[in-house]
Design a protein around this motif. Structure first.
Motif, PDB file in Angstrom:
ATOM      1  N   ALA A 251      14.447 -10.010   3.995  1.00 57.48           N
ATOM      2  CA  ALA A 251      14.140  -8.678   4.628  1.00 57.48           C
ATOM      3  C   ALA A 251      14.443  -7.599   3.510  1.00 57.48           C
ATOM      4  CB  ALA A 251      14.937  -8.596   6.060  1.00 57.48           C
ATOM      5  N   PHE A 252      13.313  -6.521   3.570  1.00 60.55           N
ATOM      6  CA  PHE A 252      13.352  -5.453   2.726  1.00 60.55           C
ATOM      7  C   PHE A 252      13.224  -4.260   3.553  1.00 60.55           C
ATOM      8  CE2 PHE A 252       9.169  -6.621   2.437  1.00 60.55           C
ATOM      9  CZ  PHE A 252       8.705  -5.475   2.617  1.00 60.55           C
ATOM     10  N   LYS A 253      13.934  -2.861   3.356  1.00 62.66           N
ATOM     11  CA  LYS A 253      13.632  -1.639   3.745  1.00 62.66           C
ATOM     12  C   LYS A 253      13.512  -0.720   2.666  1.00 62.66           C
ATOM     13  CE  LYS A 253      15.960  -2.365   8.225  1.00 62.66           C
ATOM     14  NZ  LYS A 253      16.984  -1.551   9.339  1.00 62.66           N
ATOM     15  N   GLN A 254      12.764   0.400   2.985  1.00 62.19           N
ATOM     16  CA  GLN A 254      12.423   1.287   2.005  1.00 62.19           C
ATOM     17  C   GLN A 254      12.120   2.537   2.797  1.00 62.19           C
ATOM     18  OE1 GLN A 254      12.932   3.306  -0.701  1.00 62.19           O
ATOM     19  NE2 GLN A 254      12.345   1.510  -1.923  1.00 62.19           N
ATOM     20  N   THR A 255      12.230   3.618   2.155  1.00 63.06           N
ATOM     21  CA  THR A 255      11.846   5.198   2.804  1.00 63.06           C
ATOM     22  C   THR A 255      11.140   5.801   1.963  1.00 63.06           C
ATOM     23  OG1 THR A 255      13.679   5.193   4.419  1.00 63.06           O
ATOM     24  CG2 THR A 255      12.459   7.116   4.028  1.00 63.06           C
ATOM     25  N   ILE A 256       9.854   6.120   2.286  1.00 61.55           N
ATOM     26  CA  ILE A 256       9.115   7.341   1.481  1.00 61.55           C
ATOM     27  C   ILE A 256       9.361   8.647   1.780  1.00 61.55           C
ATOM     28  CG2 ILE A 256       6.656   7.590   0.285  1.00 61.55           C
ATOM     29  CD1 ILE A 256       5.857   4.644   1.310  1.00 61.55           C
ATOM     30  N   HIS A 257       9.822   9.234   0.825  1.00 63.42           N
ATOM     31  CA  HIS A 257       9.817  10.885   1.359  1.00 63.42           C
ATOM     32  C   HIS A 257       8.514  11.569   0.798  1.00 63.42           C
ATOM     33  CE1 HIS A 257      13.950  10.103   2.270  1.00 63.42           C
ATOM     34  NE2 HIS A 257      14.346   9.676   1.018  1.00 63.42           N
ATOM     35  N   LEU A 258       7.953  12.211   1.558  1.00 61.69           N
ATOM     36  CA  LEU A 258       6.631  12.692   1.213  1.00 61.69           C
ATOM     37  C   LEU A 258       6.697  14.138   1.232  1.00 61.69           C
ATOM     38  CD1 LEU A 258       4.008  10.563   3.490  1.00 61.69           C
ATOM     39  CD2 LEU A 258       4.559  10.167   1.008  1.00 61.69           C
ATOM     40  N   SER A 259       6.142  14.927   0.350  1.00 64.94           N
ATOM     41  CA  SER A 259       6.025  16.222   0.247  1.00 64.94           C
ATOM     42  C   SER A 259       4.693  16.906   0.484  1.00 64.94           C
ATOM     43  CB  SER A 259       6.580  16.839  -1.167  1.00 64.94           C
ATOM     44  OG  SER A 259       7.786  16.469  -1.520  1.00 64.94           O
ATOM     45  N   THR A 260       4.470  17.752   1.280  1.00 63.17           N
ATOM     46  CA  THR A 260       2.970  18.213   1.762  1.00 63.17           C
ATOM     47  C   THR A 260       2.991  19.763   1.341  1.00 63.17           C
ATOM     48  OG1 THR A 260       3.435  18.934   3.738  1.00 63.17           O
ATOM     49  CG2 THR A 260       3.408  16.786   3.660  1.00 63.17           C
ATOM     50  N   ASN A 261       1.727  20.296   1.603  1.00 57.47           N
ATOM     51  CA  ASN A 261       1.709  21.642   1.246  1.00 57.47           C
ATOM     52  C   ASN A 261       1.680  22.371   2.690  1.00 57.47           C
ATOM     53  OD1 ASN A 261      -0.747  20.464   2.467  1.00 57.47           O
ATOM     54  ND2 ASN A 261      -2.213  22.197   1.405  1.00 57.47           N
ATOM     55  N   LEU A 262       1.738  21.888   3.707  1.00 57.38           N
ATOM     56  CA  LEU A 262       1.715  22.380   5.056  1.00 57.38           C
ATOM     57  C   LEU A 262       3.166  23.201   5.467  1.00 57.38           C
ATOM     58  CD1 LEU A 262       0.187  19.658   7.246  1.00 57.38           C
ATOM     59  CD2 LEU A 262      -0.749  21.448   5.889  1.00 57.38           C
ATOM     60  N   GLU A 263       2.941  24.302   5.613  1.00 54.25           N
ATOM     61  CA  GLU A 263       3.976  25.194   6.064  1.00 54.25           C
ATOM     62  C   GLU A 263       4.421  24.796   7.625  1.00 54.25           C
ATOM     63  OE1 GLU A 263       5.098  29.824   7.112  1.00 54.25           O
ATOM     64  OE2 GLU A 263       3.331  29.414   6.398  1.00 54.25           O
ATOM     65  N   GLY A 264       5.912  24.672   7.502  1.00 48.79           N
ATOM     66  CA  GLY A 264       6.530  24.198   8.935  1.00 48.79           C
ATOM     67  C   GLY A 264       6.573  22.616   8.707  1.00 48.79           C
ATOM     68  N   ALA A 265       5.906  21.785   7.962  1.00 47.21           N
ATOM     69  CA  ALA A 265       6.145  20.723   7.738  1.00 47.21           C
ATOM     70  C   ALA A 265       6.084  19.999   6.099  1.00 47.21           C
ATOM     71  CB  ALA A 265       4.904  19.741   8.562  1.00 47.21           C
ATOM     72  N   PRO A 266       7.027  20.577   5.507  1.00 52.94           N
ATOM     73  CA  PRO A 266       6.880  20.492   4.030  1.00 52.94           C
ATOM     74  C   PRO A 266       7.332  19.111   3.650  1.00 52.94           C
ATOM     75  CG  PRO A 266       8.777  21.724   4.242  1.00 52.94           C
ATOM     76  CD  PRO A 266       8.224  21.626   5.771  1.00 52.94           C
ATOM     77  N   HIS A 267       7.870  18.319   4.555  1.00 51.64           N
ATOM     78  CA  HIS A 267       8.369  16.929   4.121  1.00 51.64           C
ATOM     79  C   HIS A 267       8.031  16.169   5.061  1.00 51.64           C
ATOM     80  CE1 HIS A 267      10.538  18.703   0.737  1.00 51.64           C
ATOM     81  NE2 HIS A 267      11.080  19.669   1.574  1.00 51.64           N
ATOM     82  N   HIS A 268       8.035  14.606   4.928  1.00 51.68           N
ATOM     83  CA  HIS A 268       7.732  13.866   6.235  1.00 51.68           C
ATOM     84  C   HIS A 268       8.162  12.438   5.584  1.00 51.68           C
ATOM     85  CE1 HIS A 268       6.074  12.019   9.701  1.00 51.68           C
ATOM     86  NE2 HIS A 268       5.641  11.069   8.923  1.00 51.68           N
ATOM     87  N   ASP A 269       9.218  11.757   6.260  1.00 52.59           N
ATOM     88  CA  ASP A 269       9.580  10.346   5.813  1.00 52.59           C
ATOM     89  C   ASP A 269       8.771   9.414   6.459  1.00 52.59           C
ATOM     90  OD1 ASP A 269      11.420  11.799   4.311  1.00 52.59           O
ATOM     91  OD2 ASP A 269      13.138  11.533   5.590  1.00 52.59           O
ATOM     92  N   LEU A 270       8.403   8.396   5.800  1.00 54.93           N
ATOM     93  CA  LEU A 270       7.831   7.289   6.232  1.00 54.93           C
ATOM     94  C   LEU A 270       8.650   5.948   5.985  1.00 54.93           C
ATOM     95  CD1 LEU A 270       4.771   6.678   7.418  1.00 54.93           C
ATOM     96  CD2 LEU A 270       4.107   5.988   5.264  1.00 54.93           C
ATOM     97  N   GLU A 271       8.897   5.290   7.102  1.00 60.63           N
ATOM     98  CA  GLU A 271       9.790   4.055   6.925  1.00 60.63           C
ATOM     99  C   GLU A 271       8.871   2.832   6.541  1.00 60.63           C
ATOM    100  OE1 GLU A 271      13.014   4.326   6.945  1.00 60.63           O
ATOM    101  OE2 GLU A 271      13.335   6.452   7.290  1.00 60.63           O
ATOM    102  N   VAL A 272       9.478   2.138   5.684  1.00 58.76           N
ATOM    103  CA  VAL A 272       8.679   0.594   5.292  1.00 58.76           C
ATOM    104  C   VAL A 272       9.867  -0.230   5.568  1.00 58.76           C
ATOM    105  CG1 VAL A 272       7.714  -0.476   3.446  1.00 58.76           C
ATOM    106  CG2 VAL A 272       7.424   2.203   3.658  1.00 58.76           C
ATOM    107  N   SER A 273       9.339  -1.267   6.237  1.00 58.79           N
ATOM    108  CA  SER A 273      10.247  -2.406   6.257  1.00 58.79           C
ATOM    109  C   SER A 273       9.212  -3.941   6.250  1.00 58.79           C
ATOM    110  CB  SER A 273      10.815  -2.494   7.507  1.00 58.79           C
ATOM    111  OG  SER A 273      10.064  -2.274   8.754  1.00 58.79           O
ATOM    112  N   GLY A 274       9.913  -5.042   6.209  1.00 53.67           N
ATOM    113  CA  GLY A 274       9.111  -6.110   6.273  1.00 53.67           C
ATOM    114  C   GLY A 274      10.181  -7.374   5.692  1.00 53.67           C
ATOM    115  N   ASN A 275       9.563  -8.492   5.649  1.00 51.97           N
ATOM    116  CA  ASN A 275      10.347  -9.616   4.966  1.00 51.97           C
ATOM    117  C   ASN A 275       9.269 -10.522   4.089  1.00 51.97           C
ATOM    118  OD1 ASN A 275       9.116 -10.643   7.563  1.00 51.97           O
ATOM    119  ND2 ASN A 275      10.093 -12.520   7.167  1.00 51.97           N
ATOM    120  N   VAL A 276       9.937 -10.919   3.176  1.00 50.22           N
ATOM    121  CA  VAL A 276       9.286 -11.900   2.131  1.00 50.22           C
ATOM    122  C   VAL A 276       9.600 -13.372   2.345  1.00 50.22           C
ATOM    123  CG1 VAL A 276       8.825 -12.347  -0.413  1.00 50.22           C
ATOM    124  CG2 VAL A 276       9.364 -10.035   0.316  1.00 50.22           C
ATOM    125  N   VAL A 277       8.350 -14.155   2.802  1.00 50.96           N
ATOM    126  CA  VAL A 277       8.556 -15.583   2.727  1.00 50.96           C
ATOM    127  C   VAL A 277       8.017 -16.378   1.842  1.00 50.96           C
ATOM    128  CG1 VAL A 277       8.918 -15.339   5.430  1.00 50.96           C
ATOM    129  CG2 VAL A 277       6.556 -15.774   4.195  1.00 50.96           C
TER     130      VAL A 277
END
Length: 398
Positions: A251-277
């Protein structure tokens, strides 16, 4: 009592009764009716007056509340916005209309309003506010206004609509389930913007630096037909997330911290998960394959504790597989390989013994919020699984 006294008492009663009857007759015949129910009673018999059931009318008249409408739909509204709508209260009665604030639901408030007095024929505004923060999807909220209208003592106002975020990811999380260790795998995420400013991803950062190099992030304009299907969306970006070959099996997990140009939502976190077989699989007591975790738990430093896992090799490379310890953390853990064992013609087993020696100092690697788990990284010569991760959850007490 003497006979003379009884005569005096009887004579007084007779005189009193006669006097009362005379005064009542005089009031009825001499005094005019004042138009009120109470005044009418002196012109009626006792039984007739008791049957009289006419509500008294206040001297200043009776108010009558009329509201232009009691429901309003905001439609689509941003999750960070506040919706405001005015309801008009009109007094169609003859007395002063008095309004006061009643019960409201959790996210609905009456702005700048506590109470009001509305003269006959006049109107006033009641503004209802709804804050979208914390809501998602359709909603319905109410607020009550208390009145002194005897026919309508309270008025319930309602606002409804649908909350949308400034920025929304579809899907909200990226899942890589059962991917191969030897080949790249890509997933896409559609990012939608719901404000007039066209959405742009101005940068990104991966939270787990240890595996950051195993991920590739790309963006491109979203397809017009995809954007058209998302209600309320005004712009969009398609994000591609690629897992490169080389992640350890498990199993693995990662978080992508995104930066945007939108006022009121300058950041957005995207969770990544899965498993390698791969053709290499780890099994054993208290082994959580989904989390790649061996749960040893809390042990005593006064005795040695050991756990045994088995790595199973299948496929055409099973007889050529070789294992090597690449990393052990913390060094309190001791790892040893036992000789491999062939099981039939299709499986080869590699026993792995993990020990916590007697006398190990107190430690906490249970993987709670305050502590990390231990980890063991194995290197193999298998093309599909060059590395395999074993997390170890344990704690040592005296």
């Amino acid at each position: 009592m003497s006979m003379r006294a009884w005569v005096v008492v009887v004579l007084a009663a007779v005189v009193g009764t006669a006097t009362g009857a005379y005064m009542a007759h005089w009031r009825v015949t001499s005094l005019p009716w004042d138009g009120t129910p109470e005044g009418a009673k002196i012109h009626l018999s006792t039984d007739e007056a008791a049957k009289l059931n006419v509500s008294s009318v206040p001297d200043d008249g009776v108010p009558e509340v009329v509201v232009d409408h009691t429901e309003y739909n905001f439609g689509l509204m941003d999750s960070s916005a506040t919706g405001r709508h005015e309801f008009t209260f009109t007094n169609k009665g003859t007395g002063t209309l008095k309004l006061s604030k009643g019960h409201t639901t959790c996210k609905c408030t009456m702005a700048n309003f506590e109470h009001a007095e509305v003269p006959p024929g006049q109107s006033t505004k009641v503004t209802l506010e709804f804050k979208g923060q914390g809501f998602s999807g359709p909603y319905k909220q109410t607020a009550t206004v208390i009145t002194n209208d005897p026919k309508q003592p309270q008025v319930e106002l309602m606002v409804a609509g649908r909350i949308i975020p400034i920025l929304r990811a579809v899907p909200s999380e990226v899942s890589f389930t059962g991917i191969s260790a030897g080949a790249p795998v890509t997933r896409t995420v559609d990012l939608f913007g719901y404000v007039d400013t066209p959405l742009q991803i101005t940068g990104f950062e991966l939270a787990d630096k240890k595996t950051a190099e195993m991920f590739e992030i790309k963006t491109e304009p979203i397809k017009p037909e995809v954007l058209a299907k998302e209600a309320g969306a005004k712009s969009g970006v398609q994000l591609s997330v690629t897992v490169k070959p080389g992640l350890p099996v498990g199993a693995f997990k990662q978080t992508i911290h995104l930066s945007t140009n939108l006022e009121g939502a300058p950041h957005h976190d995207l969770e990544v998960s899965g498993n390698v077989v791969s053709d290499l699989v780890i099994v054993g007591a208290r082994w959580d394959e989904e989390r790649s975790l061996l749960g040893i738990g809390t042990v005593s430093s006064k005795e040695e504790v050991s756990r045994r896992l088995i790595l199973i090799a299948r496929g055409k490379y099973r007889d050529q597989v070789k294992l090597k310890i690449a990393e052990v953390w913390p060094d309190l853990l001791k790892v040893e390989f036992e000789p491999p064992v062939a099981v039939g013609e299709t499986i080869r087993q590699f026993p792995i013994v993990i020990r916590i020696p007697k006398g190990t100092p107190p430690a906490n690697y249970l993987g709670s919020e305050a502590a990390q788990t231990g980890r063991i990284v194995l290197e193999t010569n298998h093309p599909d699984a060059p590395k395999m991760l074993i997390r170890v959850g344990f704690a040592v007490e005296n």
